[in-house]
Write an enzyme that holds these catalytic residues in place. Structure first.
Site, mmCIF file in Angstrom:
data_model
loop_
_atom_site.group_PDB
_atom_site.id
_atom_site.type_symbol
_atom_site.label_atom_id
_atom_site.label_comp_id
_atom_site.label_asym_id
_atom_site.label_seq_id
_atom_site.Cartn_x
_atom_site.Cartn_y
_atom_site.Cartn_z
ATOM 1 N N PHE A 114 23.787 69.486 39.375
ATOM 2 C CA PHE A 114 24.071 68.051 39.405
ATOM 3 C C PHE A 114 24.487 67.624 40.815
ATOM 4 O O PHE A 114 25.323 68.261 41.446
ATOM 5 C CB PHE A 114 25.199 67.758 38.415
ATOM 6 C CG PHE A 114 25.439 66.312 38.143
ATOM 7 C CD1 PHE A 114 24.448 65.529 37.562
ATOM 8 C CD2 PHE A 114 26.665 65.736 38.443
ATOM 9 C CE1 PHE A 114 24.688 64.186 37.289
ATOM 10 C CE2 PHE A 114 26.913 64.397 38.168
ATOM 11 C CZ PHE A 114 25.917 63.619 37.589
ATOM 12 N N SER A 182 24.199 75.148 37.059
ATOM 13 C CA SER A 182 24.876 74.009 36.454
ATOM 14 C C SER A 182 23.921 73.218 35.555
ATOM 15 O O SER A 182 23.441 73.737 34.554
ATOM 16 C CB SER A 182 25.477 73.135 37.565
ATOM 17 O OG SER A 182 26.344 72.164 37.044
ATOM 18 N N MET A 183 23.632 71.950 35.894
ATOM 19 C CA MET A 183 22.631 71.206 35.125
ATOM 20 C C MET A 183 21.298 71.942 35.134
ATOM 21 O O MET A 183 20.555 71.912 34.148
ATOM 22 C CB MET A 183 22.431 69.818 35.738
ATOM 23 C CG MET A 183 23.588 68.856 35.534
ATOM 24 S SD MET A 183 23.545 68.080 33.924
ATOM 25 C CE MET A 183 24.811 66.827 34.157
ATOM 26 N N TRP A 207 25.534 74.130 32.415
ATOM 27 C CA TRP A 207 26.140 72.984 31.730
ATOM 28 C C TRP A 207 25.093 72.366 30.832
ATOM 29 O O TRP A 207 23.964 72.113 31.252
ATOM 30 C CB TRP A 207 26.610 71.959 32.760
ATOM 31 C CG TRP A 207 27.409 70.806 32.209
ATOM 32 C CD1 TRP A 207 28.764 70.674 32.217
ATOM 33 C CD2 TRP A 207 26.897 69.606 31.590
ATOM 34 N NE1 TRP A 207 29.131 69.475 31.640
ATOM 35 C CE2 TRP A 207 28.004 68.796 31.238
ATOM 36 C CE3 TRP A 207 25.604 69.141 31.299
ATOM 37 C CZ2 TRP A 207 27.866 67.557 30.613
ATOM 38 C CZ3 TRP A 207 25.471 67.907 30.659
ATOM 39 C CH2 TRP A 207 26.586 67.132 30.332
ATOM 40 N N ASP A 228 35.722 78.528 36.228
ATOM 41 C CA ASP A 228 34.876 77.332 36.174
ATOM 42 C C ASP A 228 35.599 76.216 35.419
ATOM 43 O O ASP A 228 35.882 76.336 34.233
ATOM 44 C CB ASP A 228 33.557 77.673 35.480
ATOM 45 C CG ASP A 228 32.497 76.595 35.634
ATOM 46 O OD1 ASP A 228 32.867 75.429 35.844
ATOM 47 O OD2 ASP A 228 31.297 76.927 35.535
ATOM 48 N N HIS A 260 32.830 77.361 39.485
ATOM 49 C CA HIS A 260 31.548 76.804 39.077
ATOM 50 C C HIS A 260 30.514 76.879 40.194
ATOM 51 O O HIS A 260 29.307 76.954 39.939
ATOM 52 C CB HIS A 260 31.751 75.336 38.671
ATOM 53 C CG HIS A 260 30.517 74.648 38.193
ATOM 54 N ND1 HIS A 260 29.917 74.940 36.985
ATOM 55 C CD2 HIS A 260 29.757 73.660 38.768
ATOM 56 C CE1 HIS A 260 28.846 74.174 36.826
ATOM 57 N NE2 HIS A 260 28.727 73.382 37.887
#
Length: 313
Positions: A114, A182-183, A207, A228, A260
């Site tokens: 992200f 992540s994303m 995520w 994280d 993270h």
């Protein structure tokens, strides 16, 4: 994992006053080689014998030091792909083994997270490619794309890589994988769910609002981080892992003392186990099983490791 030195069985052993059986051994070896040649087999001592069993095997036998090294055995070249020349994702950089003497390679596409750009995961490009993969680190259509969009973009980038890119002839399109941060890690799960033919998936501190992935059959290694606070493992990586079916080859690696953003800088633990996972499942190279099974134990860099062993795919 400690590597035990192999015994050298090639040196003739002689006692006092005995003649070396070197000549007789040489003649016997020649006979075995001749018989093997007639049968179309390699000799048992041939370095290529194992590779003949697995045509996808690339590079020398691995050691702990070889998979922890900043660079593997292959020299790497790279080429940029403009966003103006592609559709469905935002362009990126392709890293690939320079030599073509070993034939085709498996390929991996990696998505950033992200608000992030390709540069945030670019260190993985040459590090993985030097071990014998074509690696495509991509930009996404926008920096705020959600996991489902990033999943589609990973697949669009794979299709471009195998069908239109300048290195498409270097790739075995049946041996593909996806990774993402992540994303992009959430997108990695989306891509694996959408395209079961993928051979490997590695979500990095992923995520996603969807917490259950019973449809995923692609061998998946989820890498989380104990510190994280953006995608805490208790609400992301762990439920993702737990929801993967037991019939799927899977692993959960939780980094110790990490955040993270651990995947955004060069990280030997991430590289070591990513290389092992990709080799084991994209190349079906069982020489790398030793780094995955038995399960790695907690250490200065590993908080926890779970998985199903032995792997079956």
């Amino acid at each position: 994992m400690h590597q035990h030195p192999q015994q050298d069985l090639s040196t003739p052993v002689t006692g006092a006053g005995r003649r070396s059986p070197r000549r007789r051994t040489s003649r016997f070896t020649g006979l075995v080689a001749a018989v093997a040649a007639v049968l179309g087999l390699g000799t048992m001592t041939s370095p290529g014998a194992h590779a003949a069993d697995n045509p996808y095997e690339r590079g020398p036998a691995p050691t702990t030091s070889s998979i922890e090294a900043l660079r593997g055995p292959y020299a790497v070249s790279q080429t940029s792909v403009s966003s103006l020349l592609v559709s469905g994702f935002g362009g990126g950089t392709i890293y690939y083994p320079t030599s073509t003497s070993d034939g085709t390679f498996g390929a991996v596409v990696i998505s950033p997270g992200f608000t992030a750009y390709e540069s945030s995961i670019s260190w993985l490009g040459p590090r993985l490619a030097s071990q014998g993969f074509v690696v495509f680190t991509i930009d996404t259509l926008t920096t705020v794309d959600q996991p489902d969009s990033r999943g589609r973009q990973l697949l669009a980038a794979l299709d471009y890589l195998t069908e239109r890119s300048s290195v498409r002839t270097r790739i075995d399109s049946s041996r593909l994988g996806v990774m993402g941060h992540s994303m992009g890690g959430g997108g990695t799960l989306e891509a694996a769910k959408t395209r079961p033919s993928l051979q490997a998936a590695i979500p990095l501190t992923p995520w996603n609002l969807d917490k259950t992935w019973p449809e995923v059959t692609t061998p998946t290694m989820i890498i989380g981080a104990d510190g994280d606070t953006v995608a805490p493992v208790s609400s992301h990586s762990e439920p993702f892992y737990n929801s993967l079916p037991s019939s799927t080859d899977k692993a959960y690696l939780e980094l110790n003392g990490a955040t993270h953003f651990a995947p955004n800088t060069s990280n030997t633990t991430i590289a070591k186990y990513s290389i092992s996972w990709l080799k084991r499942f994209i190349d079906n190279d069982t020489r790398y099983e030793q780094f995955l099974c038995p399960l790695p134990r907690p250490s200065l860099t590993i908080e926890e490791y779970r998985g199903n062993c032995p792997h079956t795919s």
